[in-house]
Scaffold this active site. Structure first.
Site, mmCIF file in Angstrom:
data_model
loop_
_atom_site.group_PDB
_atom_site.id
_atom_site.type_symbol
_atom_site.label_atom_id
_atom_site.label_comp_id
_atom_site.label_asym_id
_atom_site.label_seq_id
_atom_site.Cartn_x
_atom_site.Cartn_y
_atom_site.Cartn_z
ATOM 1 N N ASN A 80 40.073 46.261 34.307
ATOM 2 C CA ASN A 80 41.065 45.366 34.906
ATOM 3 C C ASN A 80 40.629 43.943 34.575
ATOM 4 O OD1 ASN A 80 42.735 43.847 36.507
ATOM 5 N ND2 ASN A 80 41.922 44.593 38.471
ATOM 6 N N TRP A 81 41.358 43.336 33.654
ATOM 7 C CA TRP A 81 40.952 42.002 33.201
ATOM 8 C C TRP A 81 41.313 40.896 34.196
ATOM 9 C CZ3 TRP A 81 42.461 41.827 27.246
ATOM 10 C CH2 TRP A 81 41.556 42.627 26.537
ATOM 11 N N LYS A 82 42.102 41.208 35.202
ATOM 12 C CA LYS A 82 42.538 40.201 36.175
ATOM 13 C C LYS A 82 43.144 39.008 35.407
ATOM 14 C CE LYS A 82 39.260 42.198 39.312
ATOM 15 N NZ LYS A 82 38.371 42.060 40.454
ATOM 16 N N HIS A 138 46.073 46.647 44.363
ATOM 17 C CA HIS A 138 44.692 46.142 44.247
ATOM 18 C C HIS A 138 44.379 45.275 45.467
ATOM 19 C CE1 HIS A 138 41.230 43.882 42.796
ATOM 20 N NE2 HIS A 138 41.037 44.898 41.972
ATOM 21 N N GLU A 149 43.015 42.495 45.748
ATOM 22 C CA GLU A 149 43.360 41.077 45.591
ATOM 23 C C GLU A 149 44.849 40.856 45.847
ATOM 24 O OE1 GLU A 149 41.524 40.637 41.735
ATOM 25 O OE2 GLU A 149 39.580 40.873 42.705
ATOM 26 N N GLU A 158 38.254 51.184 46.022
ATOM 27 C CA GLU A 158 37.609 49.907 45.744
ATOM 28 C C GLU A 158 37.258 49.211 47.051
ATOM 29 O OE1 GLU A 158 38.587 48.441 41.470
ATOM 30 O OE2 GLU A 158 39.880 47.457 42.913
ATOM 31 N N GLY A 184 33.470 42.106 42.682
ATOM 32 C CA GLY A 184 33.066 40.794 42.169
ATOM 33 C C GLY A 184 31.861 40.204 42.885
ATOM 34 N N SER A 223 31.938 46.184 41.162
ATOM 35 C CA SER A 223 30.670 45.842 40.516
ATOM 36 C C SER A 223 30.057 46.989 39.707
ATOM 37 C CB SER A 223 29.663 45.308 41.552
ATOM 38 O OG SER A 223 30.181 44.149 42.170
ATOM 39 N N GLY A 278 36.060 45.525 36.730
ATOM 40 C CA GLY A 278 36.540 44.148 36.575
ATOM 41 C C GLY A 278 35.667 43.413 35.570
HETATM 42 P P1 13P Z 1 34.327 43.931 39.567
HETATM 43 O O1 13P Z 1 33.953 45.075 38.658
HETATM 44 O O2 13P Z 1 34.288 42.601 38.899
HETATM 45 O O3 13P Z 1 33.574 43.983 40.865
HETATM 46 O O4 13P Z 1 35.884 44.160 39.954
HETATM 47 C C1 13P Z 1 36.291 45.390 40.430
HETATM 48 C C2 13P Z 1 37.771 45.412 40.480
HETATM 49 O O5 13P Z 1 38.376 44.741 41.279
HETATM 50 C C3 13P Z 1 38.472 46.260 39.500
HETATM 51 O O6 13P Z 1 39.812 46.362 39.807
#
Ligand code: 13P
Length: 250
Positions: A9-11, A95, A97, A167, A173, A213, A234
Site C-alpha cells: 500500500n503506497w499510500k 483502511h 487511515e 491492521e 507506521g 510495520s 506500507g
Molecule cells: P506500515 O507497513 O508502514 O506500518 O503501514 C501498514 C499499512 O497501513 C498498510 O496498509
C-alpha cells in the site's frame, strides 16, 4: 492450503516517474518465482502507469479506496467501475487511515465492498483496534463490531470473494509490529467470526493479511504463524528491494 498474498500500500507516495522507476527495479527481483499473489496499490494518479508497467507479470494492481456509489455528483471520489476499467483487480477498503482521518464508518465499508464486488474487484477489507481499545481490553469487541458492520452484510458467495487485513492501528507506521502471537490471536478471532456468520468452510478459505510495520527482518516470524496468510505492507513496499525481499520470503 491458502495461497499467500503480499500487498503493498503506497499510500500518498510516488509520482508517475517514481512508479516507473519502482517497477523497473522490482520486476527483475521477483521474476520467475511465483511464490505468492503480489498486489501493489499506488495512488489513483499512478494506476494506469502501474498497470502498464506490470503487463506480462503476475503482479496485480489495486486501488487504495473506492466510492460507495457507482457514479454521481461526488467530487473527488473514484468509482469501482472506473478502477476496474483502469486495470485494477483489487481495492483496499476501510483502511484505518480512512476510518480515522476521513471518518469512514462500518456502513461505508459495507457499501464500498458491495460496489467493488459488483465490478469484479477483490476487496481487501481492513479492520483493527487502536492502542486505547487494546489497553482497555476491547480488541475483540472492536473487531467483532467492524466485522458485523462490514463483511457481515455480504452473502456467503460474496464473502468468499473478499480478503481481510488485520491492521492494528498502533502498529501502523510506528515501527511497532504486533508480535506474531498477538497477530495470530486476532486472525483466529476474525476467522471465528467468519465461521459463526458464514460457515466453517468459508472461515477456513478466508485469507487474512497482517498489516503494521512488516519489514524484511520480521516477516519470517509473522509468516511462521499459520493464521497469517500474507501481509499488507506500507513503508517497506516503497522500496523495490525491501518489497521484493518480502515477496520472495513469502
Ligand atoms: P506500515 O507497513 O508502514 O506500518 O503501514 C501498514 C499499512 O497501513 C498498510 O496498509
Amino acid at each position: 492450503m491458502r495461497r499467500r498474498v503480499i500487498a503493498g500500500n503506497w499510500k500518498m507516495y510516488k509520482t508517475l516517474t517514481d512508479t516507473r522507476a519502482f517497477f523497473s527495479s522490482f520486476l527483475p527481483l521477483v521474476a520467475g518465482a511465483k511464490p505468492c499473489d503480489m498486489v501493489v496499490a499506488p495512488p489513483f494518479t499512478a494506476i494506469s502507469t502501474a498497470v502498464e508497467a506490470v503487463k506480462g507479470s503476475s503482479i496485480a494492481i489495486a486501488g487504495q479506496n473506492v466510492s460507495w456509489s457507482q457514479e454521481g455528483a461526488f467530487t473527488g471520489e473514484v468509482s469501482a467501475p472506473m478502477l476496474a476499467e483502469a486495470g485494477c483487480r483489487y481495492v483496499i477498503i476501510g483502511h484505518s487511515e480512512r476510518r480515522q482521518l476521513f471518518r469512514e464508518t462500518d456502513d461505508n465499508v459495507a457499501k464500498k465492498t458491495l460496489m467493488a464486488l459488483a465490478s469484479g474487484l477483490t476487496p481487501i477489507v481492513c479492520l483493527g483496534e487502536t492502542q486505547e481499545d487494546r489497553d482497555a481490553g476491547l480488541t475483540e469487541e472492536v473487531l467483532s463490531r467492524q466485522f458485523s458492520g462490514g463483511p457481515c452484510a455480504l452473502t456467503p458467495e460474496e464473502f468468499s470473494r473478499i480478503l481481510m487485513a488485520y491492521e492494528p492501528v498502533w502498529a501502523i507506521g510506528t515501527g511497532r509490529t504486533a508480535t506474531p502471537e498477538i497477530a495470530a490471536a486476532a486472525h483466529r478471532f476474525l476467522r471465528r467470526c467468519a465461521g459463526e456468520k458464514f460457515s466453517i468452510r468459508h472461515a477456513s478459505a478466508l485469507r487474512i493479511l497482517y498489516g503494521g510495520s512488516v519489514k524484511p527482518d520480521n516477516i519470517r516470524g509473522l509468516m511462521a504463524q499459520e493464521e497469517l496468510d500474507g501481509a499488507l505492507v506500507g513503508g517497506a513496499s516503497l522500496d523495490p528491494e525491501s518489497f521484493a525481499a518480502l515477496v520472495n520470503f513469502a
